[in-house]
Every structure is written in structure tokens, then in C-alpha cells.
Design an enzyme around this catalytic site. Sequence first.
Site, PDB file in Angstrom:
ATOM      1  N   GLY B  75       4.140  -2.659  -1.294  1.00  0.00           N
ATOM      2  CA  GLY B  75       2.718  -2.353  -1.425  1.00  0.00           C
ATOM      3  C   GLY B  75       2.429  -1.346  -2.534  1.00  0.00           C
ATOM      4  N   ASN B 155      -5.303   2.281   6.885  1.00  0.00           N
ATOM      5  CA  ASN B 155      -4.029   2.470   7.564  1.00  0.00           C
ATOM      6  C   ASN B 155      -4.080   3.513   8.670  1.00  0.00           C
ATOM      7  OD1 ASN B 155      -4.397   3.870   4.956  1.00  0.00           O
ATOM      8  ND2 ASN B 155      -2.582   5.009   5.596  1.00  0.00           N
ATOM      9  N   GLN B 183      -2.344  -3.334   5.246  1.00  0.00           N
ATOM     10  CA  GLN B 183      -2.460  -3.244   6.711  1.00  0.00           C
ATOM     11  C   GLN B 183      -3.111  -4.488   7.315  1.00  0.00           C
ATOM     12  OE1 GLN B 183      -1.219  -0.927   8.712  1.00  0.00           O
ATOM     13  NE2 GLN B 183      -0.466   0.400   7.079  1.00  0.00           N
ATOM     14  N   SER B 203       2.500  -6.135   1.690  1.00  0.00           N
ATOM     15  CA  SER B 203       3.814  -5.520   1.870  1.00  0.00           C
ATOM     16  C   SER B 203       4.539  -6.170   3.036  1.00  0.00           C
ATOM     17  CB  SER B 203       3.614  -4.025   2.134  1.00  0.00           C
ATOM     18  OG  SER B 203       4.831  -3.447   2.535  1.00  0.00           O
ATOM     19  N   HIS B 205       7.075  -5.376   5.064  1.00  0.00           N
ATOM     20  CA  HIS B 205       7.521  -4.719   6.304  1.00  0.00           C
ATOM     21  C   HIS B 205       6.378  -4.362   7.246  1.00  0.00           C
ATOM     22  CE1 HIS B 205       6.779  -0.293   5.495  1.00  0.00           C
ATOM     23  NE2 HIS B 205       6.497  -0.829   4.340  1.00  0.00           N
ATOM     24  N   THR B 241      15.422  -8.999 -11.730  1.00  0.00           N
ATOM     25  CA  THR B 241      15.973 -10.083 -10.921  1.00  0.00           C
ATOM     26  C   THR B 241      15.308 -10.105  -9.553  1.00  0.00           C
ATOM     27  OG1 THR B 241      18.058  -9.976 -12.082  1.00  0.00           O
ATOM     28  CG2 THR B 241      18.105 -10.981  -9.895  1.00  0.00           C
ATOM     29  N   CYS B 328      -0.236  19.807   9.687  1.00  0.00           N
ATOM     30  CA  CYS B 328       1.074  20.351  10.003  1.00  0.00           C
ATOM     31  C   CYS B 328       2.159  19.291   9.964  1.00  0.00           C
ATOM     32  CB  CYS B 328       1.048  20.996  11.381  1.00  0.00           C
ATOM     33  SG  CYS B 328      -0.126  22.327  11.447  1.00  0.00           S
TER      34      CYS B 328
END
Lengths: 140, 393
Positions: B75, B155, B183, B203, B205, B241, B328
Amino acid sequence: MKLDYSNKVMDHFENPRNQGTIENADGIGEEGNPQCGDIMKIYIRVLDNRISDVKFQTFGCGAAIASSSMATELIKGKTLEEAWELSNKAVVSALEGLPPQKVHCSVLAEDAIHKAINDYRVKQGLIPWEEKAGKEPHHH
Amino acid sequence: MEDNKRIVYMDNAATTPLRPEVVDAMIPFMTENFGNPSSLYDIAKISREAVAKARSRVAAAIGAQDKEIYFTSGGTESDNWAIKGVCFANCDKGMHIITSSIEHHAVSYTCEWLEKQGFEVTYLPVDKYGMISPEDVKSSIRDDTILITVMFANNEIGTIEPIAEIGKIAREKGIIFHTDAVQAVGHVPIDVEEMNIDMLSLSGHKFNGPKGTGALYIGKRVKLDPLMHGGDQERKRRAGTENVPGIVGLALALELSVAELKESSERLTGLRNRLTEGLLKIPKSHLNGHPENRLPNNVNVTFEYIEGESILLMLNRKGIAASTGSACNSSSLEPSHVLTACGIPAEIVHGSLRLTIGEMTTDEDVDYVLKVVPEIVQKLRNMSPLTPDELRT
């Protein structure tokens, strides 16, 4: 997910020591702000110039909670002078390290303790102690 | 993950496991059929044909033609290529880009970098649900606008954008329209022709295909420069390739996802709604993103008075994998730009929890999460100085 916390940090995060409040505390110190994502509030009971009891409340990440827990353990039973000398570096080293972006959490603990001690001093009619120059700021 | 053996994976927006049949299809191209598709001999021809078949499968999944599909490394590469490629090839016509304020960093950081190269970028605002207004797109168009890039679905909060409407506006004005659909592909129906999409990033995955695989759909009318220079692969537009096993895996995973889309999205929507309703029973909790117009797999809620990383650490101990928009939990210590753009105050953004379900998610997983999350929220609220007394136990 931050999994690079030491076992010591995870232990204090999951089993925080001295969590809670003290009614009619002799000194209270609060540091941080909710926008930054961390607030620490320290309550102290003082007997014969010693911190006879200490509690904390923390809003924040794993490092903030673990730092609060460790810092309160390190100052419990200490004289106010000794507690004032507790540096954020001592908290980090007792926690067996913090990820670099989390070190400010330990500074927060040091600052909150200083505020609690000075709150006590002011309530006693004493002059608040001054922060050492050149300290690390805790804000991001 | 020490005190509990149960694992509940609810971070499918981050990545997904490969389907076993996808793994099986890939293996021969790592072993006996290892030939380089650019070579002359028989085993190379097998690779070449496999890539061609994969290209047809991807094209069919989004309503494109085979020669409009270009395989990439994922992506991020697709987004970078689409945006930089169009900007460099069309800068004689203008240097203005329109995008949104809630794009994935693969788009937003690319746009920010292009600003340093002299391009101008308009970052459109969103409403409280994270929706972009097609009217705003229209009114932001200038004579020198060369690209509109707006994500298909977000996302973090799962909000699905009005892509067909934006596509129509772009087409009427003759401006190239790119969408980061990472997504959305395999999760919601997409037809690039009907929706007037000129370029689309996907993408592998994110729909149970392999990591390190992706594709960019480039409509026939689009003029763009390559990002990767070198060999003649991908019609001389993307050198390197071909990742043959990856391409085979991506295409099969996509074909299967699209074939099962209706059934799977109904099942996931049911689980999603039960999860959302259950979590919103926690006092002072709020749903982020659009209540209806959202991905079937996305739940994003905030809990006031607590911080997201703490929630994730405690969930992890219970075997639950999830995500947060809290500062955080980011290396930058900046709270989620998406939740911030939706107008959510910073102190509340810190308490956000994203659960993204997937093919593996069961009813029992939802029950388990609905049992564990309230306990964790309560534990952290009892610890927080912000919690009002009536919410303490």
C-alpha cells in the site's frame, strides 16, 4: 504495542504499589495535563519530617503508572529532604530502564513528588524549596 | 500473554493471517516454479503465466482491465507512486493537490514532502464522523489542480468516504482521482469504472494475503512517471523482478475475499454491532467514526478518564490484540491525527480503543472481549485522578 518494557515496569504496571488517595493528606502534588495524556497525583502523610505514607493516582500509559508506583515506593519512609533528592533517573534505573520516549513519565513522578512536598511546606508556613536549574522538562 | 492461553486477535486493520489455500498456492512459486518471468525458458513461462492470471484476478475484483493493474510492494509504495508519479508527470499543468486531513501517513507524508518540492496541497476537513464533503472537494478545485487523493475508508475509524461522488466531480473537471483503498478492498464492493476512480491503491495483507505485496490500479487516461526505474517489468512502469509468490497469493486472497464479500460482511457487521453496543454500555464511552457508514470490521470507541496504551497492555495480558490512537502509543507522542480532525478533544483521544475483527473472529471472542474490557476500564478508572467519584468502585 509497546512490548519493550522491562519486567519491572510490567510488574509495577500490573500490580501498582501505593495506588489510591490519602484522606486529609498533609501534601498533594499534581503534575501533567490530560492533553499530553498523562497526569500524576501524589498524596503524602508526613510524620516527624518523614513520609510515613504515600499514595498516587495516575492517568497515563504503562510507563506513567509504573513510574508512579516505583517513585512512591522509593520515597516511602524517607525524610522530606531525601524524598526531594529522588531524581527521575533513580526511578528509571529502579524500573530497569524505560524506552527513550517514555523517560518523561519518570520526570512527571519527580515533579509531582516535589509539588506534594512543597504543598506540605506551604501548609506548614515554610518556604517552598526551589527546583534545581537545568532539569529535564517532562512535557513532550 | 502469560496468564492466559486464549488469543483473541482484533487488529485486522493492522494485518491479517494468510488463508491456508493462499499459502498452498504460493509455495510452488518459491520452490519448483522459481523462474524469473522475464526469462525465456519453460519455468519462466510458468511464472509469467501465473503473474498474468493474478493480474486478471485483481482486475476482475475491482472492475478494471488487466493492463490497468500494476503490482507493487504494498500500500505504501502504491500511494507514493500514484501521488508522486502524477505530480511529476503533470507539473507543467499545475502544482495543486487536494487531499483530506485523515489520510494514512503513506498519503499525508507524501503530500507533505511534495509541499517541500514546491507543490501546494489542500487538506480537506472532515465532520465529526470523519466524513469528507464532496462539496468541499468541488470548491477546493483550482485551475492548477492536478490530483485529488482521498482514502476509500479510514484505517482508524472505519468511516467510508463518498468516493463515487468525489469521482464524479473529479471526472467532470478532468482531474485525476486517486483513492487509497487499502482498508476497503476485499471488504466493501468496489468498481473503479462506476465510481470514476482513476487510480486505486491496495495491499495484500489486509485481506488475508501476504505482506509485502500490493497493487496500483492506473486507469488508461492517467499519465504518471515511474517511481522505480530499472528493468522493463510491469509494462516498463514499475521496475524490479516480480514477487511471483506474493503476486499469486495476493490475487487469490483477493478473489476469495470478493467472492465471499456479501456473506462475510453480513457476519462481520453483526459481530461489529454487538461489540459496539456492548462496549457503549460502559458509562462515558463514545463511538468514533460514522455510526452506519463504516467498514464491517471496525469498532473504535473512546473511554473517558483513561489512556489507551494502558488499555492495550492490560488487554494483551488477557490475550486480546487491539490498537489505540493515544499519543503514548506512538513514537511521535502525537495523538491520532484522524480523531483530532474529527474534533475529538486530545484528552479523550488518548482513551481510544480500536478493535478490528476478521475471518477468525467468533461470537465467543466477542463475548470474551465484552467481559474483559469493562473490567480493565474500571481498573484503570479506579487508578485515574480524572475519574469522577460516581464511576469509582
